[in-house]
Design an enzyme around this catalytic site. Sequence first.
Site, PDB file in Angstrom:
ATOM      1  N   THR A 176       0.871  -1.094   0.218  1.00 24.64           N
ATOM      2  CA  THR A 176       0.067  -0.084   0.106  1.00 24.64           C
ATOM      3  C   THR A 176       0.945   1.240   0.106  1.00 24.64           C
ATOM      4  O   THR A 176       1.811   1.165   0.633  1.00 24.64           O
ATOM      5  CB  THR A 176      -0.854   0.116   1.189  1.00 24.64           C
ATOM      6  OG1 THR A 176      -0.241   0.197   2.545  1.00 24.64           O
ATOM      7  CG2 THR A 176      -1.774  -1.256   1.137  1.00 24.64           C
TER       8      THR A 176
ATOM      9  N   ASP B 159      -5.665  -0.959   7.731  1.00 20.21           N
ATOM     10  CA  ASP B 159      -6.421  -2.158   8.071  1.00 20.21           C
ATOM     11  C   ASP B 159      -7.735  -2.433   7.215  1.00 20.21           C
ATOM     12  O   ASP B 159      -8.089  -3.419   7.060  1.00 20.21           O
ATOM     13  CB  ASP B 159      -6.882  -1.886   9.568  1.00 20.21           C
ATOM     14  CG  ASP B 159      -5.624  -1.766  10.715  1.00 20.21           C
ATOM     15  OD1 ASP B 159      -4.781  -2.662  10.255  1.00 20.21           O
ATOM     16  OD2 ASP B 159      -5.936  -1.248  11.726  1.00 20.21           O
TER      17      ASP B 159
ATOM     18  N   GLY C 226     -11.361   8.586  12.919  1.00 23.25           N
ATOM     19  CA  GLY C 226     -11.520   7.319  13.677  1.00 23.25           C
ATOM     20  C   GLY C 226     -10.971   6.002  12.899  1.00 23.25           C
ATOM     21  O   GLY C 226     -10.930   5.976  11.652  1.00 23.25           O
TER      22      GLY C 226
HETATM   23  P1  ADP Z   1      -1.045   2.411   6.431  1.00 25.37           P
HETATM   24  O1  ADP Z   1      -2.193   3.208   6.967  1.00 25.37           O
HETATM   25  O2  ADP Z   1      -0.814   1.034   6.751  1.00 25.37           O
HETATM   26  O3  ADP Z   1       0.443   3.170   6.351  1.00 25.37           O
HETATM   27  P2  ADP Z   1      -1.311   3.308   3.664  1.00 25.37           P
HETATM   28  O4  ADP Z   1      -1.127   4.937   4.039  1.00 25.37           O
HETATM   29  O5  ADP Z   1      -0.454   2.860   2.449  1.00 25.37           O
HETATM   30  O6  ADP Z   1      -1.221   2.375   4.910  1.00 25.37           O
HETATM   31  O7  ADP Z   1      -2.924   3.314   3.119  1.00 25.37           O
HETATM   32  C1  ADP Z   1      -3.475   2.142   2.973  1.00 25.37           C
HETATM   33  C2  ADP Z   1      -4.565   2.278   1.574  1.00 25.37           C
HETATM   34  O8  ADP Z   1      -5.427   3.490   1.908  1.00 25.37           O
HETATM   35  C3  ADP Z   1      -3.840   2.883   0.466  1.00 25.37           C
HETATM   36  O9  ADP Z   1      -3.393   1.818  -0.310  1.00 25.37           O
HETATM   37  C4  ADP Z   1      -4.783   3.493  -0.148  1.00 25.37           C
HETATM   38  O10 ADP Z   1      -5.720   2.624  -1.046  1.00 25.37           O
HETATM   39  C5  ADP Z   1      -5.785   4.243   1.018  1.00 25.37           C
HETATM   40  N1  ADP Z   1      -5.307   5.571   1.256  1.00 25.37           N
HETATM   41  C6  ADP Z   1      -4.157   6.002   1.904  1.00 25.37           C
HETATM   42  N2  ADP Z   1      -4.368   7.227   2.163  1.00 25.37           N
HETATM   43  C7  ADP Z   1      -5.115   7.741   0.965  1.00 25.37           C
HETATM   44  C8  ADP Z   1      -5.584   9.030   0.596  1.00 25.37           C
HETATM   45  N3  ADP Z   1      -4.943  10.083   0.939  1.00 25.37           N
HETATM   46  N4  ADP Z   1      -6.288   9.245  -0.608  1.00 25.37           N
HETATM   47  C9  ADP Z   1      -6.860   7.876  -0.924  1.00 25.37           C
HETATM   48  N5  ADP Z   1      -6.797   6.336  -0.481  1.00 25.37           N
HETATM   49  C10 ADP Z   1      -5.908   6.583   0.314  1.00 25.37           C
END
Ligand code: ADP
Length: 293
Positions: A211, A243, A277
Amino acid sequence: MILVAGSVNIDFAVQVQALPSPGETVLGGPYRVSPGGKGANQAVASARAGARVCFVGCVGTDDHGQQLRQALDAEGIDTAYLRSVADQTGAAFVTVGADGENAIAVSSGANRALQASDLPELGGVTHLILQLESPRDAICAFAQAAHRAGVHITLNAAPAQALDDGLLRLVDLLIVNAGELETLCGPQVGRDLESQLKVMAGRGPHAIVVTLGADGAAVWANGQFHRTAAFNVPVVDTTGAGDTFVGVLVASLPHMDLASAAQRASAAAALTCTRSGAQISMPHSPAIEQLLT
Ligand code: ADP
């Protein structure tokens, strides 16, 4: 049925303008108390996406433990294997910045009591989801039992930790964020995503999903590399996005190929980012389907 084994925490969250630097105190808004923990969050995301889910974990005998059990019950998740132990229930202290980024400190408490004997009979279980907020011995024992039983194993290697190949060889699907992938690869592997994925695939997992926050996700399966763009949404709080992604992806696996499951997970995770949340902000199936159409 999906079996999720892992952590269950009570989250204390406060919104601030900018995350504090080391040694700094910042003043924030009202704090919010809500159910969380990577394991429980992923179980809720899967259940809301339409899967039958059983959760294995440990809570304390305090009020928070009772509250968390009720929260999982309310989602229709089987909590027969959620054990109450004489300890504090796990707690997470979450700080959320105005840009939606967060910083989290976790007190594991009862989660440390999870052990190999907590694993139920695996009859009827098709998929197991594990994370790294629980004792390593228990995680490895669960993975070994599931592997023997032919259960599909997803490991979300979070929070970031180095892992030996013994566990990785049992994993069908590895899901990590970019930082976690870097930790798994170690400093000797460069920062190029495709090179990192090739190295990790050589260590065992059949498929890997990375991700990439607002940049979406990368899927590696059968030697093929595929990118999924993130959905463009107004971001309020990214807590629980990772998650949601894990829970929804695994809930989707029985119904579609990995790339489509990653796309559905991406839509669900984007929706989670639009509200504050962790569990409270996770979407139900109709909202996910609507964003996908
Ligand atoms: P983690 O919270 O485990 O670090 P990520 O930040 O990579 O994981 O986010 C997980 C998934 O959530 C991403 O692959 C994406 O699909 C979605 N996501 C995260 N941030 C954004 C955002 N700013 N806009 C749209 N989708 C998001």
